[in-house]
Motif scaffolding. Structure first.
Motif, PDB file in Angstrom:
ATOM      1  N   SER A   1      -7.335  -2.125   2.775  1.00  0.00           N
ATOM      2  CA  SER A   1      -6.470  -3.237   3.301  1.00  0.00           C
ATOM      3  C   SER A   1      -5.017  -2.646   3.163  1.00  0.00           C
ATOM      4  N   SER A   2      -4.561  -1.387   1.916  1.00  0.00           N
ATOM      5  CA  SER A   2      -3.226  -1.146   2.495  1.00  0.00           C
ATOM      6  C   SER A   2      -2.539  -0.202   3.908  1.00  0.00           C
TER       7      SER A   2
ATOM      8  N   ALA B   1      -9.473  -1.828  -1.744  1.00  0.00           N
ATOM      9  CA  ALA B   1      -7.937  -1.821  -1.736  1.00  0.00           C
ATOM     10  C   ALA B   1      -7.003  -0.830  -0.746  1.00  0.00           C
ATOM     11  N   GLN B   2      -7.444   0.274  -0.664  1.00  0.00           N
ATOM     12  CA  GLN B   2      -6.712   1.290  -0.104  1.00  0.00           C
ATOM     13  C   GLN B   2      -6.553   1.026   1.466  1.00  0.00           C
TER      14      GLN B   2
ATOM     15  N   GLY C   1       0.232  -1.352   6.157  1.00  0.00           N
ATOM     16  CA  GLY C   1       1.107  -1.645   6.008  1.00  0.00           C
ATOM     17  C   GLY C   1       1.715   0.352   5.392  1.00  0.00           C
ATOM     18  N   LEU C   2       0.385   0.790   5.833  1.00  0.00           N
ATOM     19  CA  LEU C   2       1.123   2.896   5.353  1.00  0.00           C
ATOM     20  C   LEU C   2       1.521   3.220   6.622  1.00  0.00           C
TER      21      LEU C   2
END
Length: 142
Positions: free
Chosen positions: A66-67, A63-64, A70-71
């Motif tokens: 995959s994000s 999850a980290q 965006g970050l």
């Protein structure tokens, strides 16, 4: 000619050693490059039957990862910046992974069982710039 053979024999073990485990990181980064973060992590965990790729910790890492877009923006490159070998059966790799906003540090530990390399651990963080700054400041004192 004899000197050339000695030089080749000295470097051959390290060349064989590296090429054996390079495939694991190549597969990881080929998936990350295309935004396939879950598949990237699965490619690591598939090499080690002793580690569950469905544990809460692994799901959290997926999850980290995959994000990240965006970050820190899109993936741009990866570059091996440290390779520490312990004997012929363990290696610790540190990569600088460039994104549009900033570089990240990815760390991989690989372990050779018999003739097969396995993923042992993986982590990533945004502390690379801070650590490089600390290192640079330590060199000022030398």
């Amino acid at each position: 000619m004899k000197k050339l053979m000695i030089v080749i024999m000295l470097f051959l073990p390290s060349l064989v050693f590296a090429s054996d485990y390079d495939q694991i990181s190549k597969q990881l980064f080929s998936k990350i490059k295309t935004g396939e973060y879950e598949e990237a992590m699965n490619s690591l965990y598939d090499t080690n039957p002793w580690v569950s790729k469905n544990s809460d910790q692994v799901i959290n890492i997926k999850a980290q990862l995959s994000s990240l877009d965006g970050l820190v923006g899109k993936y741009l490159f990866h570059e091996l910046i440290s390779e520490e070998k312990v004997g012929t059966h363990f290696v610790h790799l540190i990569y600088m992974v460039g994104y549009e906003r900033q570089p990240l540090r990815f760390e991989l530990q690989l372990y050779k069982v018999g003739s097969t390399w396995r993923f042992q651990s993986f982590s990533f963080d945004a502390d690379l710039q801070e650590d490089i700054g600390k290192l640079a400041n330590m060199k000022l004192v030398d």
